[in-house]
Design a protein around this motif. Structure first.
Motif, PDB file in Angstrom:
ATOM      1  N   ARG A 251      49.246  23.350  13.602  1.00 10.74           N
ATOM      2  CA  ARG A 251      49.821  24.547  13.623  1.00 10.74           C
ATOM      3  C   ARG A 251      50.824  24.424  12.806  1.00 10.74           C
ATOM      4  O   ARG A 251      52.228  24.486  13.327  1.00 10.74           O
ATOM      5  CB  ARG A 251      50.784  24.943  14.948  1.00 10.74           C
ATOM      6  N   GLY A 315      45.813  26.574  14.818  1.00 14.20           N
ATOM      7  CA  GLY A 315      45.256  26.729  16.137  1.00 14.20           C
ATOM      8  C   GLY A 315      43.861  26.910  16.620  1.00 14.20           C
ATOM      9  O   GLY A 315      43.745  28.088  17.623  1.00 14.20           O
ATOM     10  N   SER A 344      47.663  29.116   7.294  1.00 14.45           N
ATOM     11  CA  SER A 344      47.725  28.345   8.536  1.00 14.45           C
ATOM     12  C   SER A 344      49.081  29.365   8.376  1.00 14.45           C
ATOM     13  O   SER A 344      49.990  28.861   9.137  1.00 14.45           O
ATOM     14  CB  SER A 344      47.788  27.097   8.990  1.00 14.45           C
ATOM     15  N   ALA A 348      51.930  30.885  11.260  1.00 14.36           N
ATOM     16  CA  ALA A 348      53.203  30.448  11.335  1.00 14.36           C
ATOM     17  C   ALA A 348      54.362  31.742  11.616  1.00 14.36           C
ATOM     18  O   ALA A 348      55.219  31.838  11.852  1.00 14.36           O
ATOM     19  CB  ALA A 348      53.587  29.461  10.020  1.00 14.36           C
ATOM     20  N   PHE A 353      49.633  32.172  15.673  1.00 18.18           N
ATOM     21  CA  PHE A 353      48.250  30.909  15.308  1.00 18.18           C
ATOM     22  C   PHE A 353      47.125  31.632  16.657  1.00 18.18           C
ATOM     23  O   PHE A 353      47.344  31.891  17.463  1.00 18.18           O
ATOM     24  CB  PHE A 353      49.021  29.879  16.028  1.00 18.18           C
TER      25      PHE A 353
END
Ligand code: SF4
Length: 558
Positions: A251, A315, A344, A348, A353
């Motif tokens: 994550r 994720g 990613s 965020a 995710f």
């Protein structure tokens, strides 16, 4: 000392001129590959060159080992000023092109200038042809390869090309070879895009006659007969271990273990693998063609780094989703590590995710610089403030997996590496997990003794890139075997690697890189003292600059 042979071919894309220059002294000192390209780039690219400017030069080189039939040699090197890091950067691709490159008889091919029209450059032992290809504007990697194959009868292993990512100057666009193998990191595809070169092909019958010592057969036999998990699962075989020891970025680097690892690990990749695949001459055959019949997804890979960037870091806990992201990157010519980390970071910022529809859509937008993709195409270092996310980069390059917060020597290596947070500059992780034999392993905790280890590893990896020998030969390529192959003692070989690192660093010093850039977004014990020791052992200043006395100008090609 064994070395590559053949002159430098300079191709000016702007005025369509070519020139050859003898570079025997450069080969004799730097062996080939990354070493020869770095020496030439250091001396021939202006220190203040714009990566997208006509004055930037891009180099293709192989090493002497491509004259052998030894395993671990189906690779070649590409070097230029990176649009992502702003520094001199070399990238290494596997596949089948290296021996076709060698067949042209050139020891190095350099592109300079920029074309007004989109072109394919054909390099053969008979000369160079420039082919305007307006019809290939926006073509994917596979469409470009299909065009070259149908028009010229050349298979994919003769072609290096860019996709829409490179044409649109995405700062992490790749140059693709053999359709799925990439000169991946640092945006060298965007350098070709800025020169308006859609593809370059290599073909001929003039490979230099380089005699490789018979010890090559020992290496080849061991690679063929070894019972090694990488033959089944490739680099993804390390996924569970990375997760177990808390070294798997998750994550967007906010955690170090992923609860969904079982859905994306080496076992899942092996289940989807449908045939064996390799690079030219390599009996180790660690590549991973995978297919999911139900969803109609087929790709080569994902490698472990992509399992991290588009899996745990995004994720995502389903290997087919990671395979789909991997295939999108190959199609559009994007580095799947940086692209996954960029996506990613975006997830965020959006608190999304695991949203795979958003992931696939975002990759498309990045490749075409549409909407948010135009910002994301600039890379994390340039957009992190705007999206209010942490800057998980070193020198502009986002982190590979093998997290340095757990594998501390790998962390130091991420800080010192010429091209930024890159795992291949040392592969310290292999000694810290460890993936090597117990007696050779390093304690992953702390930095005591690590500066010396990092330097030795940096020099050894640079030597491999001169040779050119694959990183995954580490269980088979002892110092004694290297001495036998190159006909010189191991210390002299490491010295070649050290010269390459000095040249890269000196070039980047002249572009403003110094100690301030050798930083991490996390703290490691006694980091500043380790950095002092690293500079001292390299003979650099306390500020991380290379004294000019280290740079031998006697072998310049000019
Ligand atoms: S070990 Fe794997 S990546 Fe390296 S040359 Fe062989 S097949 Fe290619």
């Amino acid at each position: 000392m064994l070395h590559a042979e053949g002159p430098l071919l300079t191709v000016d894309i702007g005025d369509r001129s070519t020139e050859t220059t003898e570079i025997d002294a450069v080969h004799e000192t730097f062996i080939g590959g990354r070493g020869v390209a770095t020496r030439l780039a250091h001396d021939r690219i202006p220190f203040d060159a714009d990566p997208f400017g006509a004055e930037n030069r891009i180099y293709f080189t192989t090493g002497p080992m491509q004259a052998s039939n030894m395993s671990f040699t189906g690779r070649m090197n590409c070097t230029s000023v990176s649009p992502l890091t702003g520094g001199l950067l070399s990238s290494n691709a596997g596949g089948f092109m290296s021996r076709n490159f060698a067949s042209t008889g050139y020891g190095a091919v350099e592109l300079v200038g920029a074309s007004a029209d989109l072109v394919v450059v054909h390099v053969t032992d008979d000369g160079v042809e420039f082919e305007p290809v307006p019809e290939l504007a926006g073509a994917t990697v596979s469409e470009t390869v299909a065009y070259v194959e149908s028009e010229h009868g050349l298979k994919h292993d003769h072609v290096a090309c860019i996709g829409p990512g490179g044409e649109n100057w995405v700062r992490f666009a790749c140059i693709m070879t053999s359709e799925s193998r990439a000169f991946g990191r640092g945006g060298l595809g965007a350098v070709l895009g800025a020169k308006n070169v859609k593809a370059i092909t290599f073909d001929g019958d003039s490979a230099p006659d380089i005699e490789i010592p018979p010890i090559q057969m020992d290496v080849h036999r061991d690679a063929a007969t070894a019972d090694h998990i990488m033959k089944r699962q490739g680099t993804t075989s390390v996924t569970d271990l990375a997760n177990e020891v808390s070294a798997l970025p998750t994550r967007y680097f906010s955690e170090l273990q992923f609860e969904g690892t079982e859905g994306i690990n080496g076992d899942r990749v092996e289940e989807k693998k449908f045939k064996k695949a390799t690079c030219s001459s390599c009996a180790f055959a660690c590549k991973l063609p995978t297919k999911d019949e139900e969803r109609g997804v087929e790709t080569e890979g994902p490698e472990f780094e992509t399992v991290m960037s588009f899996g745990s870091n995004a994720g995502v806990d389903d290997i087919v989703d990671v395979m789909q992201s991997n295939e999108l990157c190959d199609t559009y010519g994007l580095d799947s590590i940086t692209c996954g980390n960029v996506v990613s970071a975006y997830l965020a910022s959006e608190d999304e995710f695991g949203n795979t529809d958003l992931i696939f859509e975002t990759v498309e937008k990045i490749a075409h610089r549409e909407g948010i993709g135009d910002l994301l195409a600039e890379g994390i270092d340039r957009f992190h403030e705007q999206l209010d996310v942490e800057n998980w980069t070193v020198k502009g390059l986002d982190f590979a997996a093998h997290d340095g917060r757990t594998l501390n020597g790998q962390g130091l290596s991420y800080a010192t590496a010429t091209r930024g947070a890159d795992h291949m500059f040392t592969t310290m992780y292999a000694w810290e997990y460890p993936l090597v034999d117990g007696e050779d392993a390093y304690d992953p905790t702390g930095l005591e003794g690590k500066p010396e280890m990092v330097i030795e590893q940096e020099n050894a990896r640079a030597l491999e890139d001169c040779g050119i020998i694959c990183r995954f030969s580490r269980s088979f390529m002892t110092p004694e075997r290297l001495e036998g192959l190159f006909s010189v003692d191991y210390e002299a070989l490491l010295e070649v690697g050290s010269k390459v690192v000095d040249l890269e660093r000196h070039f980047n010093n002249r572009r403003g890189v110094d100690r301030e850039d050798d930083t991490l977004p996390y703290s490691l014990p006694n980091f500043e003292a380790a950095l002092d020791e690293y500079y001292d052992r390299r003979g650099w200043t306390d500020e991380g600059t290379v004294p000019i006395g280290h740079i031998d100008t006697a072998v310049s090609a000019d």
